[in-house]
Design a protein around this motif. Structure first.
Motif, PDB file in Angstrom:
ATOM      1  N   ILE A  22      -0.281   3.990   7.186  1.00  0.00           N
ATOM      2  CA  ILE A  22      -1.155   3.003   6.543  1.00  0.00           C
ATOM      3  C   ILE A  22      -2.172   2.478   7.548  1.00  0.00           C
ATOM      4  O   ILE A  22      -1.813   2.016   8.634  1.00  0.00           O
ATOM      5  CB  ILE A  22      -0.328   1.843   5.951  1.00  0.00           C
ATOM      6  CG1 ILE A  22       0.603   2.385   4.857  1.00  0.00           C
ATOM      7  CG2 ILE A  22      -1.238   0.746   5.399  1.00  0.00           C
ATOM      8  CD1 ILE A  22       1.654   1.407   4.414  1.00  0.00           C
ATOM      9  N   GLN A  47      -4.665   2.390   2.593  1.00  0.00           N
ATOM     10  CA  GLN A  47      -5.498   1.529   3.426  1.00  0.00           C
ATOM     11  C   GLN A  47      -5.325   0.067   3.025  1.00  0.00           C
ATOM     12  O   GLN A  47      -5.222  -0.255   1.840  1.00  0.00           O
ATOM     13  CB  GLN A  47      -6.982   1.895   3.276  1.00  0.00           C
ATOM     14  CG  GLN A  47      -7.364   3.255   3.850  1.00  0.00           C
ATOM     15  CD  GLN A  47      -8.852   3.496   3.669  1.00  0.00           C
ATOM     16  OE1 GLN A  47      -9.372   3.416   2.562  1.00  0.00           O
ATOM     17  NE2 GLN A  47      -9.546   3.801   4.758  1.00  0.00           N
ATOM     18  N   ALA A 100       3.458   0.434   8.777  1.00  0.00           N
ATOM     19  CA  ALA A 100       2.141   1.063   8.917  1.00  0.00           C
ATOM     20  C   ALA A 100       2.261   2.359   9.720  1.00  0.00           C
ATOM     21  O   ALA A 100       1.643   3.384   9.374  1.00  0.00           O
ATOM     22  CB  ALA A 100       1.176   0.099   9.600  1.00  0.00           C
ATOM     23  N   ASP A 138       1.839   5.297   0.793  1.00  0.00           N
ATOM     24  CA  ASP A 138       1.812   6.119   1.996  1.00  0.00           C
ATOM     25  C   ASP A 138       0.399   6.657   2.217  1.00  0.00           C
ATOM     26  O   ASP A 138      -0.276   7.100   1.268  1.00  0.00           O
ATOM     27  CB  ASP A 138       2.778   7.301   1.853  1.00  0.00           C
ATOM     28  CG  ASP A 138       4.236   6.866   1.917  1.00  0.00           C
ATOM     29  OD1 ASP A 138       4.495   5.647   2.016  1.00  0.00           O
ATOM     30  OD2 ASP A 138       5.107   7.752   1.855  1.00  0.00           O
ATOM     31  N   ALA A 162       0.817  -1.212   0.000  1.00  0.00           N
ATOM     32  CA  ALA A 162       0.000   0.000   0.000  1.00  0.00           C
ATOM     33  C   ALA A 162       0.850   1.261   0.000  1.00  0.00           C
ATOM     34  O   ALA A 162       1.945   1.315   0.575  1.00  0.00           O
ATOM     35  CB  ALA A 162      -0.926   0.005   1.217  1.00  0.00           C
TER      36      ALA A 162
END
Length: 350
Positions: free
Chosen positions: A267, A240, A262, A237, A235
């Motif tokens: 994230i 989700q 994360a 920056d 994912a």
């Protein structure tokens, strides 16, 4: 009156049993003669094989003996004195067990009328679509965004269609060539085989499709902790990761690297269990499961949600064990599996 329903009594053991229904209905009760039910390859199959430890703990929600099935189409037989807007003979969609009849209380249960132009076999696919739409409901993606869908089973395929309908471009990942082909047939923008590419090359393929950037949303439609971990590294920056599937297999590992990414890159890991959405429209002014069901039935009816190519088997209810075994061991052959209660003799009670 007597009816018949399925019961999972032990790991990989299905029986059929009789149960009683009242002759006279009270309050908001509705008696429905079931036409079709759909077999879930997620929750049902997990409980069938005993993957959830609660199946073996008395008193838990799925403890054996457990009555499987949570989606059906049927005809209203009779209604209680307080029921409005439903009449005998009307077809309805609801959260039914695998059973010949369902008794629903509309004061807290959902019954949605089925469009006249939809046959019951097609309409029942709305149930798994109701699981899938939660991924779209829980994202903040924008028109034109690229979405990565990991897992192209029934739930992942339908979830990808919702994103495509909403103006996103979906890249589907699955090891199965058949499932990748089906995804392209129903309108996915791109599919990739994660088994044929290294992790670095897979990310490069995804970025190449997305203008050199990582995608803002990655969806786990399998329900696997390892996939959630992998998705965090895919994912962008402030992106989700949507957990559409329920992780069930035990998994041990060092989550620090994943959580550090994360944390440093903003994230979000978002749970998308369908039951996080309010059930009835009168309970919430916003999105509800009931409103989702009405929308999905309209989309199936007008052809904007493709479901017929996803139906692999229509079986008599007595073949429920065969359905589970097929979903478990023949994943390329078994996808959308439906039980036909309307045209099959009721199974004999064991």
């Amino acid at each position: 009156m007597k009816a018949v329903r399925a019961s999972i009594v032990a790991e990989q053991k299905v029986c059929f049993e009789q149960f009683d229904l009242p002759d006279d209905l009270q309050g908001h009760q509705v008696l429905v003669k079931v036409d079709r039910t759909v077999v879930s390859a997620g929750t049902e199959l997990a409980n069938y094989i005993g993957l959830d430890p609660d199946t073996r703990i008395p008193g838990r929600w799925c403890a054996y003996p457990w009555c499987p099935g949570y989606g059906g189409i049927g005809k209203v037989v009779k209604v209680g004195p307080y029921v409005q807007n439903l009449t005998a003979g009307q077809r309805v969609y609801g959260i039914f067990n695998h059973a010949s009849y369902a008794l629903e209380d509309t004061s807290w249960r959902m019954l949605v009328p089925v469009p006249d132009n939809l046959d019951s076999t097609t309409a029942i696919m709305a149930r798994m679509a109701g699981v899938s739409i939660t991924a779209l409901r829980r994202t903040r993606c924008s028109f034109g965004d690229t979405i990565v869908m990991i897992g192209l089973g029934l739930v992942g395929n339908l979830a990808g269609q919702f994103f495509e309908n909403a103006g996103q471009r979906v890249i589907g990942l699955d090891y199965s060539a058949k499932r990748r082909d089906l995804a392209m047939q129903v309108g996915f923008s791109k599919v990739l085989d994660p088994g044929s590419l290294s992790e670095d090359l897979l990310l490069e393929e995804i970025k190449s499709f997305n203008g050199g950037l990582l995608p803002p949303v990655v969806v786990d439609a399998v329900g696997d902790s390892r996939i959630v971990e992998r998705a965090v590294h895919m994912a962008a920056d402030n992106g989700q990761v949507i957990m559409l599937g329920t992780p069930r297999d035990p998994y041990q590992g060092d989550c620090t690297v994943t959580l550090k990414r994360a944390h440093f890159h903003g994230i979000e890991i978002i749970g998308a269990l369908e039951w996080t959405i309010p059930l009835l429209k009168r309970q919430s002014p916003g999105v509800t499961t009931e409103a989702n069901a009405e929308l999905i039935l309209r989309m199936i009816s007008d052809g904007s949600l493709a479901v017929t190519s996803l139906i692999s088997h229509v079986l008599p209810p007595a073949d429920l064990n065969r359905a589970y075994q097929g979903l478990l061991h023949e994943k390329d052959a078994y996808l959308g599996v439906i039980l036909d209660w309307e045209n099959s003799p009721p199974p004999m009670a064991d």
